[in-house]
Structure formats: C-alpha cells, structure tokens
Design a protein around this motif. Structure first.
Motif, short mmCIF file in Angstrom:
data_model
loop_
_atom_site.label_atom_id
_atom_site.label_comp_id
_atom_site.label_asym_id
_atom_site.label_seq_id
_atom_site.Cartn_x
_atom_site.Cartn_y
_atom_site.Cartn_z
N LEU A 140 85.00 94.91 34.90
CA LEU A 140 84.49 96.31 34.94
C LEU A 140 83.09 96.36 35.50
O LEU A 140 82.86 97.37 36.55
CB LEU A 140 84.25 96.96 33.40
N ARG A 141 82.24 95.34 35.14
CA ARG A 141 80.81 95.52 35.77
C ARG A 141 80.90 95.52 37.38
O ARG A 141 80.27 96.04 38.15
CB ARG A 141 80.02 94.12 35.35
N ASP A 142 81.75 94.48 37.71
CA ASP A 142 81.91 94.35 39.28
C ASP A 142 82.44 95.40 39.97
O ASP A 142 82.04 95.92 41.05
CB ASP A 142 82.71 93.10 39.59
N ALA A 143 83.62 96.03 39.28
CA ALA A 143 84.02 97.36 39.74
C ALA A 143 83.14 98.42 40.07
O ALA A 143 83.16 99.38 40.82
CB ALA A 143 85.29 97.54 39.04
N ASP A 201 73.80 97.73 37.65
CA ASP A 201 72.63 97.16 37.76
C ASP A 201 72.50 96.27 36.53
O ASP A 201 72.94 96.60 35.49
CB ASP A 201 71.27 98.09 37.58
N ALA A 202 71.93 95.10 36.71
CA ALA A 202 71.99 93.76 35.74
C ALA A 202 71.06 94.35 34.71
O ALA A 202 71.25 94.20 33.52
CB ALA A 202 71.34 92.60 36.32
N LEU A 203 69.80 95.33 34.61
CA LEU A 203 69.14 95.82 33.68
C LEU A 203 69.77 96.82 32.88
O LEU A 203 69.75 96.71 31.52
CB LEU A 203 67.86 96.36 34.24
N TYR A 217 80.99 101.81 30.95
CA TYR A 217 80.65 100.22 30.68
C TYR A 217 80.25 100.36 29.03
O TYR A 217 80.76 99.39 28.47
CB TYR A 217 79.68 99.65 31.40
N ALA A 218 79.51 101.48 28.66
CA ALA A 218 78.94 101.53 27.39
C ALA A 218 80.25 101.71 26.40
O ALA A 218 80.25 101.09 25.28
CB ALA A 218 78.07 102.67 27.07
N VAL A 219 81.28 102.42 26.57
CA VAL A 219 82.31 102.46 25.68
C VAL A 219 83.30 101.27 25.65
O VAL A 219 83.76 100.79 24.56
CB VAL A 219 83.20 103.81 26.25
N ALA A 220 83.23 100.60 26.84
CA ALA A 220 83.93 99.48 26.91
C ALA A 220 83.25 98.40 25.87
O ALA A 220 83.97 97.50 25.04
CB ALA A 220 84.12 98.75 28.36
#
Length: 139
Positions: free
Chosen positions: A111-114, A118-120, A87-90
């Motif tokens: 991507l978050r869903d896949a 965590d929301a935080l 997620y960070a590289v995206a």
C-alpha cells in the motif's frame, strides 16, 4: 469492475489488511465498525453498506490477481489528499488485534508503494498507532 467511491475504497483497504493473514479477528472487525461510524469520510455509510462492501472486497480477493486488483482500484479511486488517510486506516486495522502478522506487514508495504507515501508520514502514522494500542504496564 464497478466503480466505487472514496469511502468504499477505504473500506476495501481495511478489509484487505484484516484479511491479509487469513483471519478476520473480532477486534479487527469491531475496529472497522468504529472507524466507519466515526470518521467524517464515512458519513452516510451504514452497516448494511459496510457489510456489502466487505463482501465485494473479499470476492475480489478470492481471485488470483485480487490483491493487485484492490491496490489498483484504491490507487485509481482515492485522490492524493486521502493517501495518508488510506494508510492510517490500514495501520489502525493491522494494529487492532495488538499483533501485526507478516502478511499484514507485506500488504502495508504494498500500500505504501502504491500510494508513494513519504517516509516521515509513514513513520508518524505507524508511531501514532503504536501509542494508541500500547498495552498497560505489567509491573
């Protein structure tokens, strides 16, 4: 579909977010190069491999179900310990051209869903990108 390793899956993520708005900007392409040159996960990946994997990814994305294929491939390849890295590289690529388009935001949501992040963690990664890409004051 051929199996890929973790580093190549991360390249697919970066290429997909960069291509999400149908415009691969020079800033996004340069940032992908910088990330693959500097992060330890990409050790041993040279520019030829990067270009080859980017081409493979865009070929998959050209298919009607390409986006879902990429997300499934990424989910099945990347271990949970690298979900935050993915997620960070995206986010890094989305922020690279200093404006995030709706299509990029939609891919980040998918991507978050896949990856079931965590929301935080999401908030921290996104805040970090905003801080790094902040423009100088226009006083």
């Amino acid at each position: 579909m051929a199996k890929i390793d973790e580093a190549r899956a991360l390249i697919y993520i970066m290429v997909t977010v960069a291509a999400a708005d149908a415009q691969l900007s020079d800033r996004e392409l340069n940032r992908i190069g910088v990330i693959t040159d500097t992060l330890p996960i990409f050790e041993g990946i040279d520019r030829d491999v990067l270009v080859e994997q980017a081409n493979n990814c865009t070929a998959i994305l050209a298919d009607e179900a390409g986006l879902e294929t990429i997300l499934t491939l990424v989910h099945d390849t990347i271990p949970p310990r690298l979900y935050e890295t993915a997620y960070a590289v995206a986010v890094e690529i989305a922020a690279a051209d200093l404006h995030v388009e709706q299509e990029e935001l939609r891919f980040l949501q998918m991507l978050r869903d896949a990856l079931d992040l965590d929301a935080l963690v999401i908030a921290a990664i996104e805040h970090s990108a905003r801080v790094r890409f902040r423009l100088p004051s226009q006083d």
